[in-house]
Design a protein around this motif. Sequence first.
Motif, short mmCIF file in Angstrom:
data_model
loop_
_atom_site.label_atom_id
_atom_site.label_comp_id
_atom_site.label_asym_id
_atom_site.label_seq_id
_atom_site.Cartn_x
_atom_site.Cartn_y
_atom_site.Cartn_z
N THR A 42 0.83 -1.20 0.00
CA THR A 42 0.00 0.00 0.00
C THR A 42 0.86 1.25 0.00
O THR A 42 1.91 1.31 0.63
N THR A 43 0.40 2.22 -0.70
CA THR A 43 1.13 3.50 -0.74
C THR A 43 0.41 4.52 0.11
O THR A 43 0.87 5.63 0.28
N GLY A 44 -0.73 4.11 0.64
CA GLY A 44 -1.52 5.06 1.41
C GLY A 44 -2.23 6.04 0.49
O GLY A 44 -2.79 7.03 0.92
N MET A 45 -2.21 5.71 -0.78
CA MET A 45 -2.79 6.66 -1.72
C MET A 45 -4.20 6.26 -2.17
O MET A 45 -4.75 6.84 -3.08
N GLY A 46 -4.76 5.29 -1.54
CA GLY A 46 -6.11 4.93 -1.94
C GLY A 46 -6.10 3.95 -3.07
O GLY A 46 -5.06 3.47 -3.50
N GLY A 47 -7.29 3.66 -3.54
CA GLY A 47 -7.40 2.61 -4.54
C GLY A 47 -7.14 1.29 -3.86
O GLY A 47 -6.99 1.22 -2.64
N PHE A 48 -7.04 0.26 -4.62
CA PHE A 48 -6.92 -1.04 -4.01
C PHE A 48 -5.54 -1.62 -4.22
O PHE A 48 -5.11 -1.85 -5.34
N GLU A 49 -4.88 -1.81 -3.12
CA GLU A 49 -3.58 -2.46 -3.18
C GLU A 49 -3.75 -3.92 -2.79
O GLU A 49 -4.79 -4.35 -2.34
N ARG A 50 -2.68 -4.61 -2.91
CA ARG A 50 -2.75 -6.05 -2.68
C ARG A 50 -2.77 -6.39 -1.18
O ARG A 50 -1.87 -6.03 -0.43
N PRO A 51 -3.79 -7.09 -0.75
CA PRO A 51 -3.78 -7.50 0.66
C PRO A 51 -2.63 -8.47 0.91
O PRO A 51 -2.11 -9.10 -0.01
N SER A 52 -2.27 -8.59 2.17
CA SER A 52 -1.01 -9.28 2.47
C SER A 52 -1.10 -10.79 2.56
O SER A 52 -0.10 -11.46 2.61
N SER A 53 -2.31 -11.33 2.65
CA SER A 53 -2.38 -12.75 2.96
C SER A 53 -2.40 -13.63 1.71
O SER A 53 -2.79 -14.77 1.77
N ARG A 54 -2.00 -13.08 0.62
CA ARG A 54 -2.11 -13.78 -0.63
C ARG A 54 -1.36 -15.11 -0.67
O ARG A 54 -1.81 -16.08 -1.23
N GLY A 55 -0.19 -15.10 -0.06
CA GLY A 55 0.66 -16.27 -0.20
C GLY A 55 0.26 -17.45 0.64
O GLY A 55 0.84 -18.52 0.54
N ASN A 56 -0.75 -17.28 1.51
CA ASN A 56 -1.08 -18.39 2.39
C ASN A 56 -1.52 -19.63 1.62
O ASN A 56 -2.26 -19.55 0.66
N THR A 57 -1.04 -20.73 2.09
CA THR A 57 -1.41 -21.97 1.45
C THR A 57 -2.86 -22.29 1.77
O THR A 57 -3.29 -22.19 2.91
N LEU A 58 -3.57 -22.67 0.77
CA LEU A 58 -4.96 -23.05 1.00
C LEU A 58 -4.97 -24.41 1.69
O LEU A 58 -4.16 -25.27 1.38
N ARG A 59 -5.89 -24.56 2.60
CA ARG A 59 -5.97 -25.85 3.28
C ARG A 59 -6.27 -26.95 2.27
O ARG A 59 -7.02 -26.76 1.32
N SER A 60 -5.69 -28.08 2.50
CA SER A 60 -6.02 -29.20 1.63
C SER A 60 -7.45 -29.63 1.94
O SER A 60 -8.00 -29.29 2.96
N ASP A 61 -8.02 -30.40 1.04
CA ASP A 61 -9.41 -30.83 1.23
C ASP A 61 -9.62 -31.48 2.59
O ASP A 61 -10.55 -31.18 3.30
N ALA A 62 -8.72 -32.39 2.91
CA ALA A 62 -8.92 -33.15 4.14
C ALA A 62 -8.90 -32.25 5.36
O ALA A 62 -9.71 -32.40 6.26
N SER A 63 -7.98 -31.32 5.38
CA SER A 63 -7.93 -30.50 6.57
C SER A 63 -9.04 -29.47 6.56
O SER A 63 -9.52 -29.05 7.61
N ALA A 64 -9.48 -29.06 5.36
CA ALA A 64 -10.59 -28.12 5.30
C ALA A 64 -11.82 -28.74 5.95
O ALA A 64 -12.65 -28.07 6.52
N ALA A 65 -11.87 -30.05 5.89
CA ALA A 65 -13.01 -30.73 6.46
C ALA A 65 -13.08 -30.52 7.96
O ALA A 65 -14.11 -30.72 8.58
N LEU A 66 -11.98 -30.13 8.53
CA LEU A 66 -11.96 -29.98 9.97
C LEU A 66 -12.13 -28.53 10.41
O LEU A 66 -11.89 -28.19 11.54
N ASN A 67 -12.53 -27.70 9.49
CA ASN A 67 -12.55 -26.29 9.82
C ASN A 67 -13.64 -25.88 10.80
O ASN A 67 -13.46 -24.99 11.62
N ILE A 68 -14.79 -26.48 10.67
CA ILE A 68 -15.78 -26.29 11.72
C ILE A 68 -16.09 -27.65 12.28
O ILE A 68 -16.05 -28.65 11.58
#
Length: 899
Positions: A482-508
């Motif tokens: 972010t430059t603090g200049m408004g508009g939409f910058e890239r949020p920071s959590s992009r690189g997080n690995t998505l949970r695999s199917d099996a572990s996603a099953a345990l999310n709730i």
Amino acid sequence: MASELNNSNPDHDYSKEKLKHSSKEEMVSTMTNSMHRSSSRPQLDVSRAAIQEDSEDRNPTILLPNQSDDISHLALDIGGSLIKLVYFSRHEEQSPDDKRRSMKKRFGLSNGNRRSYPILGGRLHFVKFETGKLNECLDFISSKQLHRGGIDSPSWRSGTQTDDNIVIKATGGGAYKFADVLKERLGVSLDKEDEMSCLVAGANFLLKAIRHEAFTHMEGQKEFVQIDHNDMFPYLLVNVGSGVSIIKVDGDGKYQRVSGTNVGGGTFWGLGRLLTKCKNFDELLELSQQGDNSNVDMLVGDIYGGLDYSKIGLSASTIASSFGKTISETKELSDYRPEDISLSLLRMISYNIGQISYLNALRYGLKKIFFGGFFIRGHAYTMDTISFAVHFWSKGQAQAMFLRHEGFLGALGAFMSYEKHGLDYLRAHQLVERFPMEAPCIGGKIHGPPLGNLNEKISWLEKFVQKGTQITAPVPMAPPGTTGMGGFERPSSRGNTLRSDASAALNIGVLHLMPTLEEFPLLADPKMYEPNTIDLLDHGELEYWVTVLSEHLPDLVDKAVASEGGTDDAKRRGDAFAHAFSAHLARLMEEPAAYGKLGLAKLLELREECLREFQFMDAYITIKERENEASLAVLPDLLIELDSMNEEDRLLALIEGVLAANIFDWGSRACVDLYHKGTIIDIYRMSRKKMQRPWRVDDFDMFKEKMLSSGDKKSQPYKRALFFVDNSGADVVLGMLPLARELLRRGTEVVLVANSLPALNDVTALELPEIVAEAAKHCDIIRKAAEAGGLLMDAMVSIQEDGLKNHSTSVSLMVAENGSGGPCIDLRQVSSELAAVAKDADLIILEGMGRAIHTNLNAHFKCDSLKLAMVKNQRLAEKLFNGNIYDCICRFEPGKEQL
Ligand SMILES: Nc1ncnc2c1ncn2[C@@H]1O[C@H](COP(=O)(O)OP(=O)(O)O)[C@@H](O)[C@H]1O
Ligand SMILES: CC(C)(COP(=O)(O)O)[C@@H](O)C(=O)NCCC(=O)O
Ligand SMILES: [Mn+2]
């Protein structure tokens, strides 16, 4: 006395089988509840209830044994993309014929308010399927007989119910579209509920009943939000399913659909599939994590020759036009990376939804916006993008919040629409979420047929473990650009690995409805109460505790397997338990908030629950019995020694005794190492040596003053003391019981408060009467008090013979279960029995590291409280007390009302 501590006699009197038997049978506590509802469909014939045979559900969590007869079992939300199921499973387990309880009931000597009428209880499960795979969903329903009120329904077993008259609540367009298919395949009719009403009902229920349902997600940071029930409305509910509904919610059943957009989850998944050839939604999301959208999107800088458009606050990297670069005539689809396309699409849709939501919030002056629907998919980048848009356009005035049960709002609302579903009055303290390894049956996708028994679970688990080992730690992202200049910058959590199917099953997890749990009535400020002392959101802390638990695992598995006779079956279960628990730990390391707000109490309880799931009911039973016996053998000498002292010395010796004996803790790595190196006597000697005052926290004089003050200041003895006891063996027998005896002698009624279910070597409420009875043989004070408290069966019989009128004038010694099955205690959720006895208490003694340090160290009470523990962990001693391992804590605090 100390020299006798290791005199453990292998041919002890305790019948192992008896103890084991009673604890297994009574594992399911008879916590009671006054809620009893009249009937509703599907009917359950409670009179024919029998102990449930379904081995899948055999794990004896503390849940309500006898559910009332009116729970509706299944509700559906059939959407454009996904089918959501919420179903209820009962646990009919007959209250064992508990002599102690029935005797006491007969004599009106209730220890609390244990009652005998039916209890509402059970578990809510959440499952989803792709709408395109309706058949899988129907197979699932049919194999579990969910449409007939559950596989364990007595009416079903007795064959009294036919499918033809079964009506199931359903919402979503598919309730209309697929009504015939359901009739044909399952023979059931659908009772259609309005989709918007269901979304609102589901959201309101979750926000009111689940403590940490809502959370914010900004720049990769998840933070749970406690919603004030009295200040919940109005809010904006944005349900991002295939399409998007935007609803202004003003109260229960009071709402208006104010807007919506056709650019939603279906758009993302549909366009994404076409453009990237991804085979499933998660793959598409995962792809976005490797993407760079600047190859696809036209940025401000692309238009302004690399410059910011600073006059209107747009930085060069702001997206000027999503997919704007693809206008290029020289490039075809195949010239773009699928990763970049996926990211561009995700940003476009999420940002657009965030912006439209904000505009609607603005339109109605709303500050709170809750986002649900499965488009969110717990995906960090999606949530960050939406949050960014809301935050940016509202200049921080409006807040985007997300819901853990995101896509299940409609299905839950449909469940709530059963006339009598039993959920109306449930509150946070009556719901316990657990995370069993039943992936095919919870939260996530279905992997093959449902698990029928423990064997299937174990083999599935072995597969899960293979997958689980592929779970990688989150890849840290570069700081947000972010430059603090408004508009939409890239949020920071992009690189997080998505949970695999099996572990996603345990999310709730599975929601256990436990109407008999109550808030502990003596908390000085329940709203401010936080049980955990250490914040596991601190990554270093989490890492440390996860490591401690991992390292302890081999020893625990040994004990667990031995407790079940060391058979091959036990070994297999032991391995499965170790895999399952390690997978939980790996999951939590990867995403600490995966199971909701995480504290040490929950982490330690998860381990116990996981043991129970693999049918290890009491891993430390042998050790507990051995140590109880050894300690009871030396108790008479200790009592003689104590009785020879003057009052003051005796009180000090008693408190020292409690602190010293708290070393016998099989949950502490350091103590287990000690056991391997030395005899019990060595340990005890070392422990006594540590008793020199001042202790690390030493409020003994204050306590003594309260207990012994004489002359003008002579204080009244306490009326009733609650002793939250900890470990079996020396801890309870040589530590807490003698202290209890001292209070009894001074006219104070004592309630020994112990675990409802085993945890490590903690003594349980079911084990205590036998221990007390044994101690009573050597001590009149304990015997009389135990008789008065109804703890001694023989004594009870003589009372019966003598008549009730003048059964005893002695103060009572009683036992109450605390409602917990872990080594810590969360005082927001205690048994109704404990809540009832607490009402007359004016002293609380919390003992042990789990109950007095990991949890409740900073808790304040309406009455006086004494916290006693030995710190058996170096890091904790340093961090909390600037001290060392084996330091002692004696913290006394006068009741807040008396200050
Ligand atoms: N496994 C999945 N399969 C398909 N879509 C998924 C999946 N997981 C998440 N989604 C996303 O969730 C959306 C559906 O959300 P949901 O709340 O179930 O809405 P609906 O009721 O319209 O089906 C899909 O359009 C897609 O964007
Ligand atoms: C599980 C425990 C809280 C039990 O302690 P207790 O309440 O029995 O005093 C404690 O043993 C513990 O924190 N163990 C893990 C830390 C360690 O091994 O050092
Ligand atoms: Mn303990």
